[in-house]
Design a protein around this motif. Structure first.
Motif, PDB file in Angstrom:
ATOM      1  N   ARG A 184     111.517-111.094  70.045  1.00 44.19           N
ATOM      2  CA  ARG A 184     111.541-109.719  70.544  1.00 44.19           C
ATOM      3  C   ARG A 184     112.765-108.953  70.064  1.00 44.19           C
ATOM      4  O   ARG A 184     112.687-107.769  69.771  1.00 44.19           O
ATOM      5  N   ARG A 185     113.909-109.636  70.026  1.00 40.65           N
ATOM      6  CA  ARG A 185     115.164-108.975  69.634  1.00 40.65           C
ATOM      7  C   ARG A 185     115.956-109.915  68.731  1.00 40.65           C
ATOM      8  O   ARG A 185     116.993-110.453  69.116  1.00 40.65           O
ATOM      9  N   PRO A 186     115.492-110.129  67.506  1.00 43.75           N
ATOM     10  CA  PRO A 186     116.106-111.146  66.640  1.00 43.75           C
ATOM     11  C   PRO A 186     117.569-110.873  66.299  1.00 43.75           C
ATOM     12  O   PRO A 186     118.312-111.812  66.006  1.00 43.75           O
ATOM     13  N   HIS A 187     117.985-109.602  66.342  1.00 43.73           N
ATOM     14  CA  HIS A 187     119.350-109.260  65.912  1.00 43.73           C
ATOM     15  C   HIS A 187     120.317-109.097  67.087  1.00 43.73           C
ATOM     16  O   HIS A 187     121.497-108.827  66.860  1.00 43.73           O
ATOM     17  N   SER A 198     120.675-102.559  77.341  1.00 46.59           N
ATOM     18  CA  SER A 198     121.852-101.941  76.724  1.00 46.59           C
ATOM     19  C   SER A 198     123.169-102.523  77.219  1.00 46.59           C
ATOM     20  O   SER A 198     124.233-102.181  76.697  1.00 46.59           O
ATOM     21  N   ASP A 199     123.121-103.399  78.211  1.00 43.84           N
ATOM     22  CA  ASP A 199     124.361-103.967  78.761  1.00 43.84           C
ATOM     23  C   ASP A 199     125.029-104.921  77.785  1.00 43.84           C
ATOM     24  O   ASP A 199     124.362-105.614  77.004  1.00 43.84           O
ATOM     25  N   LEU A 200     126.365-104.953  77.852  1.00 49.73           N
ATOM     26  CA  LEU A 200     127.136-106.026  77.257  1.00 49.73           C
ATOM     27  C   LEU A 200     127.598-106.888  78.430  1.00 49.73           C
ATOM     28  O   LEU A 200     128.457-106.484  79.208  1.00 49.73           O
ATOM     29  N   TRP A 201     126.991-108.051  78.549  1.00 51.26           N
ATOM     30  CA  TRP A 201     127.086-108.885  79.738  1.00 51.26           C
ATOM     31  C   TRP A 201     128.103-109.998  79.510  1.00 51.26           C
ATOM     32  O   TRP A 201     127.868-110.927  78.740  1.00 51.26           O
ATOM     33  N   ALA A 202     129.270-109.875  80.156  1.00 49.51           N
ATOM     34  CA  ALA A 202     130.262-110.958  80.129  1.00 49.51           C
ATOM     35  C   ALA A 202     129.887-111.953  81.216  1.00 49.51           C
ATOM     36  O   ALA A 202     129.820-111.606  82.401  1.00 49.51           O
ATOM     37  N   LEU A 236     116.414-113.669  79.590  1.00 52.72           N
ATOM     38  CA  LEU A 236     116.675-113.123  78.254  1.00 52.72           C
ATOM     39  C   LEU A 236     115.380-112.735  77.554  1.00 52.72           C
ATOM     40  O   LEU A 236     115.362-111.815  76.736  1.00 52.72           O
ATOM     41  N   THR A 237     114.282-113.431  77.870  1.00 55.47           N
ATOM     42  CA  THR A 237     113.008-113.099  77.227  1.00 55.47           C
ATOM     43  C   THR A 237     112.509-111.729  77.647  1.00 55.47           C
ATOM     44  O   THR A 237     111.779-111.072  76.899  1.00 55.47           O
ATOM     45  N   ALA A 238     112.900-111.292  78.846  1.00 54.11           N
ATOM     46  CA  ALA A 238     112.435-110.001  79.343  1.00 54.11           C
ATOM     47  C   ALA A 238     113.422-108.873  79.075  1.00 54.11           C
ATOM     48  O   ALA A 238     113.026-107.738  78.819  1.00 54.11           O
ATOM     49  N   ILE A 239     114.725-109.180  79.139  1.00 55.75           N
ATOM     50  CA  ILE A 239     115.741-108.123  79.091  1.00 55.75           C
ATOM     51  C   ILE A 239     116.420-108.064  77.732  1.00 55.75           C
ATOM     52  O   ILE A 239     116.512-107.005  77.111  1.00 55.75           O
ATOM     53  N   GLY A 240     116.944-109.172  77.254  1.00 50.85           N
ATOM     54  CA  GLY A 240     117.566-109.221  75.939  1.00 50.85           C
ATOM     55  C   GLY A 240     118.861-108.462  75.779  1.00 50.85           C
ATOM     56  O   GLY A 240     119.053-107.778  74.772  1.00 50.85           O
ATOM     57  N   PRO A 241     119.816-108.571  76.716  1.00 51.19           N
ATOM     58  CA  PRO A 241     121.097-107.871  76.527  1.00 51.19           C
ATOM     59  C   PRO A 241     122.006-108.605  75.550  1.00 51.19           C
ATOM     60  O   PRO A 241     121.794-109.781  75.229  1.00 51.19           O
ATOM     61  N   ARG A 242     123.016-107.922  75.084  1.00 57.34           N
ATOM     62  CA  ARG A 242     124.087-108.575  74.346  1.00 57.34           C
ATOM     63  C   ARG A 242     124.931-109.349  75.350  1.00 57.34           C
ATOM     64  O   ARG A 242     125.191-108.861  76.457  1.00 57.34           O
ATOM     65  N   MET A 243     125.385-110.568  74.980  1.00 51.60           N
ATOM     66  CA  MET A 243     126.108-111.403  75.926  1.00 51.60           C
ATOM     67  C   MET A 243     127.415-111.903  75.345  1.00 51.60           C
ATOM     68  O   MET A 243     127.540-112.135  74.139  1.00 51.60           O
ATOM     69  N   LEU A 244     128.376-112.083  76.250  1.00 50.94           N
ATOM     70  CA  LEU A 244     129.653-112.710  75.951  1.00 50.94           C
ATOM     71  C   LEU A 244     129.716-113.950  76.839  1.00 50.94           C
ATOM     72  O   LEU A 244     129.888-113.842  78.055  1.00 50.94           O
ATOM     73  N   ALA A 245     129.512-115.119  76.256  1.00 48.92           N
ATOM     74  CA  ALA A 245     129.407-116.368  77.005  1.00 48.92           C
ATOM     75  C   ALA A 245     130.774-117.038  77.074  1.00 48.92           C
ATOM     76  O   ALA A 245     131.256-117.592  76.083  1.00 48.92           O
ATOM     77  N   ILE A 246     131.400-116.993  78.257  1.00 51.13           N
ATOM     78  CA  ILE A 246     132.765-117.491  78.442  1.00 51.13           C
ATOM     79  C   ILE A 246     132.711-118.892  79.027  1.00 51.13           C
ATOM     80  O   ILE A 246     132.208-119.104  80.132  1.00 51.13           O
ATOM     81  N   SER A 247     133.241-119.860  78.294  1.00 49.54           N
ATOM     82  CA  SER A 247     133.179-121.248  78.732  1.00 49.54           C
ATOM     83  C   SER A 247     134.396-121.669  79.543  1.00 49.54           C
ATOM     84  O   SER A 247     134.290-122.500  80.436  1.00 49.54           O
ATOM     85  N   ASP A 248     135.561-121.117  79.228  1.00 50.87           N
ATOM     86  CA  ASP A 248     136.799-121.474  79.933  1.00 50.87           C
ATOM     87  C   ASP A 248     137.446-120.205  80.460  1.00 50.87           C
ATOM     88  O   ASP A 248     138.173-119.518  79.740  1.00 50.87           O
ATOM     89  N   PRO A 249     137.195-119.862  81.729  1.00 54.83           N
ATOM     90  CA  PRO A 249     137.704-118.592  82.253  1.00 54.83           C
ATOM     91  C   PRO A 249     139.218-118.507  82.330  1.00 54.83           C
ATOM     92  O   PRO A 249     139.765-117.406  82.447  1.00 54.83           O
ATOM     93  N   LEU A 250     139.928-119.635  82.255  1.00 57.18           N
ATOM     94  CA  LEU A 250     141.388-119.625  82.332  1.00 57.18           C
ATOM     95  C   LEU A 250     142.059-119.671  80.964  1.00 57.18           C
ATOM     96  O   LEU A 250     143.292-119.667  80.877  1.00 57.18           O
ATOM     97  N   ALA A 251     141.263-119.695  79.900  1.00 52.82           N
ATOM     98  CA  ALA A 251     141.857-119.731  78.558  1.00 52.82           C
ATOM     99  C   ALA A 251     142.594-118.431  78.271  1.00 52.82           C
ATOM    100  O   ALA A 251     142.130-117.347  78.639  1.00 52.82           O
ATOM    101  N   PRO A 252     143.760-118.501  77.621  1.00 54.39           N
ATOM    102  CA  PRO A 252     144.504-117.272  77.315  1.00 54.39           C
ATOM    103  C   PRO A 252     143.718-116.277  76.477  1.00 54.39           C
ATOM    104  O   PRO A 252     143.972-115.074  76.530  1.00 54.39           O
ATOM    105  N   SER A 253     142.741-116.759  75.711  1.00 54.60           N
ATOM    106  CA  SER A 253     141.974-115.883  74.827  1.00 54.60           C
ATOM    107  C   SER A 253     140.996-114.985  75.580  1.00 54.60           C
ATOM    108  O   SER A 253     140.510-113.991  75.015  1.00 54.60           O
TER     109      SER A 253
END
Length: 566
Positions: free
Chosen positions: A50-53, A247-251, A268-285
């Motif tokens: 649905r949203r390949p890019h 249209s959301d950028l979902w952190a 994701l199959t229904a909505i397809g937002p851009r996502m920021l997947a954070i694995s370590d919330p305490l990382a300085p980055s």
């Protein structure tokens, strides 16, 4: 036990024999936006069609692909699922096998889960926050699973050669086996061709996750494609104001092994937002990542938000574009909501509190805006009111914990919920699952009060309850009145005053005069015990393990509750 001994005549493993009935739902209304599948094995593929890019960006490279890109399109992540399915098939994974994933938190846990489900196997996603005393029993309940792990968890969870032989069918290490016997190097599996998809039937076990385990060994929770799709209806819906938008950028900073992530994949199959997947919330980055991407939607664990409060006051305004915050699992502190709503530059940002359980998904929802949390130190804490079930979808009631009879509005009782999507079983603990069912109703293990408008005010977990009052309320009030605290836990102790345990910013000594002022008008408490934030024992969802904390700080003590519904 051999693999043949562990299976029933229909090839189903004995550990997945018990299965309770559950209600299902295909959509909320005739006009609803719904997930396009309940099978996680095809979720990323459908989202990519649905949203390949559209892009999902991670905060560090995948452990399964350490030289790969941080930002990948849905199509590229779907390709990663195909590659992982090839690895697992080469390892020997076949339909109905359990594939335990026990590794460092990252979005690639979801990739491995999707790959296993694509083969018709049943992924079992385990948190790495616990030691051998919990990891070993969970693996044992899964009856010789294939295990995907890493060096850190081999050591932390005591997975030595004997454990590999005794508790797993085969074990693959994603970052090299270090010449240990009995381990498979992931590099030896790369390049294998995946077979075609072979999904489990919609009403069969599809995925296993586990509860937080605040009071002991977590429960292994079984869901099917039907139950997961029913849960994902709530997230996929086009809710006014609070709904997630394409249209959301979902952190997103949740444990990727948790049930919450399963129905997130389906949405994701229904909505397809851009996502920021954070694995370590305490990382300085993380701070720089949020500043660079400027999310519009932020979702995290309640205690992750608490740990991020200082970042919310950063002059760079990493949360300046946020229109909505979402916290799942538990009640959130009033101070935390206030801090983050003030961190947004939007005219009217909103906070959505979603109370949920691994067994049922989202149970109750309640929105907050700035004015609703403006008062400091208020009693009862506004966040104790968790809100309402989704109209026409879920129902809630309270019952007497002794008789099981429903209580009246305004009376405290054990909270029960009835809605589609309830889990099918607890692996290895069918009696425990049966004890929490009352027909269509499910015992949540919490005490609460339903007001005349039908909203639930949470009091405490049954095992953590105070005979008079609410530990949750006291914690929220004290955290709000003491601005330098980073955690406040009130421990119920039978025969004694409740024991408050606190940590402070930079471990500054607690000002006892400030403490006296903050506790004025509250029920009598024991003298506070101050420890470092890192010393609070936590689950994989960052909840404080209160039983362990009480046993450590007040040896030999007992709670007031007995935990029959935990």
């Amino acid at each position: 036990m051999s693999r043949s001994q562990a299976r029933l005549p229909d090839n189903r493993p004995r550990c997945l024999d018990a299965q309770a009935p559950t209600m299902i739902r295909r959509r909320l209304t005739p006009l609803s936006r719904t997930p396009l599948t309940g099978h996680i094995g095809e979720a990323l593929h459908i989202a990519a069609d649905r949203r390949p890019h559209q892009v999902i960006t991670t905060d560090r490279p995948a452990d399964t692909d350490p030289t790969g890109a941080l930002a990948r399109t849905y199509a590229q992540w779907a390709h990663a699922v195909d590659e992982a399915a090839g690895w697992l098939h080469e390892l020997g994974v076949r339909p109905w096998d359990r594939v335990a994933v026990l590794k460092r938190n990252h979005f690639d846990i979801s990739v491995l889960a999707c790959a296993a489900a694509r083969l018709g196997a049943v992924p079992a996603l385990l948190s790495g926050a616990y030691g051998p005393e919990i990891a070993h029993p969970l693996l044992a309940r899964l009856d010789l699973p294939f295990l995907v792990t890493d060096r850190a968890h081999l050591k932390a969870c005591g997975i030595d050669p004997g454990t590999v032989t005794r508790l797993t069918e085969r074990t693959v290490c994603v970052d090299g086996p270090q010449d240990r016997p009995g381990l498979v190097d992931l590099d030896d599996l790369r390049g294998a061709t995946p077979p075609g998809p072979a999904f489990r039937a919609e009403d069969e076990a599809m995925i296993i996750t586990h509860t937080s385990g605040t009071t002991g060994i977590p429960k292994l929770v079984v869901h099917s494609a039907e139950s997961e799709r029913s849960i994902a209806l709530i997230e996929s819906e086009r809710w006014p104001v609070i709904g997630i938008r394409p249209s959301d950028l979902w952190a997103y900073s949740e444990p990727f092994w948790h049930e919450r992530q399963t129905h997130n994949l389906l949405s994701l199959t229904a909505i397809g937002p851009r996502m920021l997947a954070i694995s370590d919330p305490l990382a300085p980055s993380v701070r720089d990542l949020l500043v660079a991407h400027r999310p519009t939607l932020v979702e995290a664990l309640p205690n992750v938000f608490l740990a991020w409060e200082s970042m919310a006051r950063d002059p760079a305004r990493p949360f300046g574009r946020v229109r909505e915050y979402i916290n799942s699992f538990d009640a959130i502190h009033t101070r935390t909501i206030r801090t983050f709503l003030d961190a947004s530059d939007r005219r009217m940002p909103i906070w959505l509190q979603a109370w949920s359980q691994s067994e049922n998904g989202t149970l109750l929802m309640r929105p907050y805006v700035r004015w609703s949390v403006r008062r400091r130190g208020r009693r009862p804490a506004p966040t104790q009111s968790l809100g309402w079930p989704v109209p026409g979808f879920g129902r809630i009631r309270t019952v007497d914990p002794v008789t099981g009879e429903p209580t009246r509005r305004g009376e405290a009782g054990l909270v029960e919920i009835a809605q589609p999507g309830r889990c099918l079983a607890y692996v290895g603990e069918p009696e425990r699952h049966a004890a929490k069912r009352d027909g269509e109703w499910w015992h949540t293990g919490d005490f609460g009060v339903i007001n005349r408008l039908g909203a639930l005010r949470i009091v405490d977990r049954e095992i953590d309850r105070l005979p008079d009052g609410s530990a949750i309320e006291l914690e929220d009030v004290l955290l709000d009145r003491l601005v330098n605290t980073t955690e406040v836990i009130v421990l119920p102790v039978a025969g004694q005053r409740p024991v408050p345990v606190v940590s402070t910013a930079d471990d500054m000594p607690l000002d006892l005069e400030e403490w006296r002022q903050a506790t004025a008008g509250l029920p009598a408490l024991a003298d506070p015990i101050q420890i470092r934030w890192e010393e609070f024992p936590r689950t994989g969802t960052w909840k404080v393990r209160r039983v362990e904390l009480r046993e450590r700080l007040v040896p030999g003590s007992r709670p007031h509750g007995h935990g029959s519904w935990t």
